[in-house]
Design a protein around this motif. Structure first.
Motif, PDB file in Angstrom:
ATOM      1  N   GLN A   5       0.834  -1.204   0.000  1.00  0.00           N
ATOM      2  CA  GLN A   5       0.000   0.000   0.000  1.00  0.00           C
ATOM      3  C   GLN A   5       0.871   1.257   0.000  1.00  0.00           C
ATOM      4  O   GLN A   5       0.585   2.229  -0.698  1.00  0.00           O
ATOM      5  CB  GLN A   5      -0.930  -0.031   1.219  1.00  0.00           C
ATOM      6  N   HIS A  18      -3.548   2.120  -5.291  1.00  0.00           N
ATOM      7  CA  HIS A  18      -3.554   2.392  -3.854  1.00  0.00           C
ATOM      8  C   HIS A  18      -4.972   2.350  -3.307  1.00  0.00           C
ATOM      9  O   HIS A  18      -5.254   1.750  -2.273  1.00  0.00           O
ATOM     10  CB  HIS A  18      -2.932   3.768  -3.600  1.00  0.00           C
ATOM     11  N   ARG A  26      -8.637  -4.134   3.634  1.00  0.00           N
ATOM     12  CA  ARG A  26      -9.794  -4.320   4.532  1.00  0.00           C
ATOM     13  C   ARG A  26     -10.199  -5.788   4.592  1.00  0.00           C
ATOM     14  O   ARG A  26     -10.536  -6.298   5.652  1.00  0.00           O
ATOM     15  CB  ARG A  26     -10.968  -3.473   4.057  1.00  0.00           C
ATOM     16  N   GLN A  41      -8.456   6.130   7.443  1.00  0.00           N
ATOM     17  CA  GLN A  41      -7.788   6.662   6.251  1.00  0.00           C
ATOM     18  C   GLN A  41      -8.760   7.427   5.347  1.00  0.00           C
ATOM     19  O   GLN A  41      -8.400   8.407   4.720  1.00  0.00           O
ATOM     20  CB  GLN A  41      -7.128   5.517   5.474  1.00  0.00           C
ATOM     21  N   ARG A  58     -11.053  17.384  -3.701  1.00  0.00           N
ATOM     22  CA  ARG A  58     -10.070  16.916  -4.684  1.00  0.00           C
ATOM     23  C   ARG A  58     -10.090  17.827  -5.913  1.00  0.00           C
ATOM     24  O   ARG A  58      -9.066  18.145  -6.496  1.00  0.00           O
ATOM     25  CB  ARG A  58     -10.408  15.491  -5.081  1.00  0.00           C
ATOM     26  N   HIS A  75      -3.062  11.557   6.710  1.00  0.00           N
ATOM     27  CA  HIS A  75      -3.296  10.227   6.138  1.00  0.00           C
ATOM     28  C   HIS A  75      -2.017   9.405   6.059  1.00  0.00           C
ATOM     29  O   HIS A  75      -1.999   8.205   6.315  1.00  0.00           O
ATOM     30  CB  HIS A  75      -3.899  10.413   4.741  1.00  0.00           C
TER      31      HIS A  75
END
Ligand code: HEM
Length: 153
Positions: A19, A42, A51, A84, A99, A113
């Motif tokens: 990651q 990612h 997860r 995250q 973003r 993060h």
């Protein structure tokens, strides 16, 4: 079952290193791949593989009877993968940035993060060491820390 727990926790730790590598590709591949595509590996690894492995680690820690604190460690790792995402959501809400329309306060905030990501790497390494100890000694915790079940029972 203990060996399966060890296997899953080893895969989980290695996947956090992958990651981090994908985060590096996200940054250095940005001008080659273009747009947000460079973060796709990612993002996909973070949302699904990491997860999924964290969920499996909870299941196998319980089945391997790894002990309460080790099971809570696996739950903590799973929840941290959502931290995250929450870092981005909170950064956006508090700074008003996004973003599409990034701003400086938002950039400072979401950079947390990377640090919480490092924390996940440490937690998965810690879990791997406990799983290895469980296979070797029959207990996930170090000798001095083992719960004195016999005296209290
Ligand atoms: C410098 C290091 C890092 C950078 C720059 C970074 C950047 C990012 C970015 C931009 C995304 C959003 C991707 C998208 O949705 O398009 C993301 C998602 C994610 N990152 Fe990182 N990351 C870093 C390190 C880490 C580490 C070390 C971990 C965990 C071991 C991690 C776990 C996650 C997870 C789980 C997601 C998915 C969140 C979600 O959408 O639910 N990141 N990261």
């Amino acid at each position: 079952m203990r060996k399966l727990f060890l296997g899953v926790s080893a895969l989980l730790f290695l996947d956090t290193l992958l990651q981090l590598y994908f985060a590096g590709f996200g940054v250095f591949g940005e001008h080659v791949v273009g747009g947000d595509e460079s973060f796709t590996p990612h993002s996909i690894n973070g949302q699904f593989v990491l997860r999924g492995l964290a969920l499996l680690a909870i299941l196998f820690a319980a089945l391997a009877k790894a002990g309460r604190s080790t099971i809570w460690l696996t739950v903590g790792i799973f929840l941290m993968t959502y931290v995250q995402l929450i870092v981005f959501i909170l950064g956006g809400i508090l700074s008003g940035g996004s973003r599409e329309h990034p701003n400086l306060p938002g950039a400072w905030m979401v950079s947390v993060h990377a640090v919480t990501g490092l924390l996940i790497i440490f937690m998965t390494y810690w879990l791997f060491r406990r799983a290895r100890r469980l296979v070797r000694t029959g207990s996930a915790r170090r000798a001095g820390k083992r719960q004195s079940v016999s005296t209290s029972a």
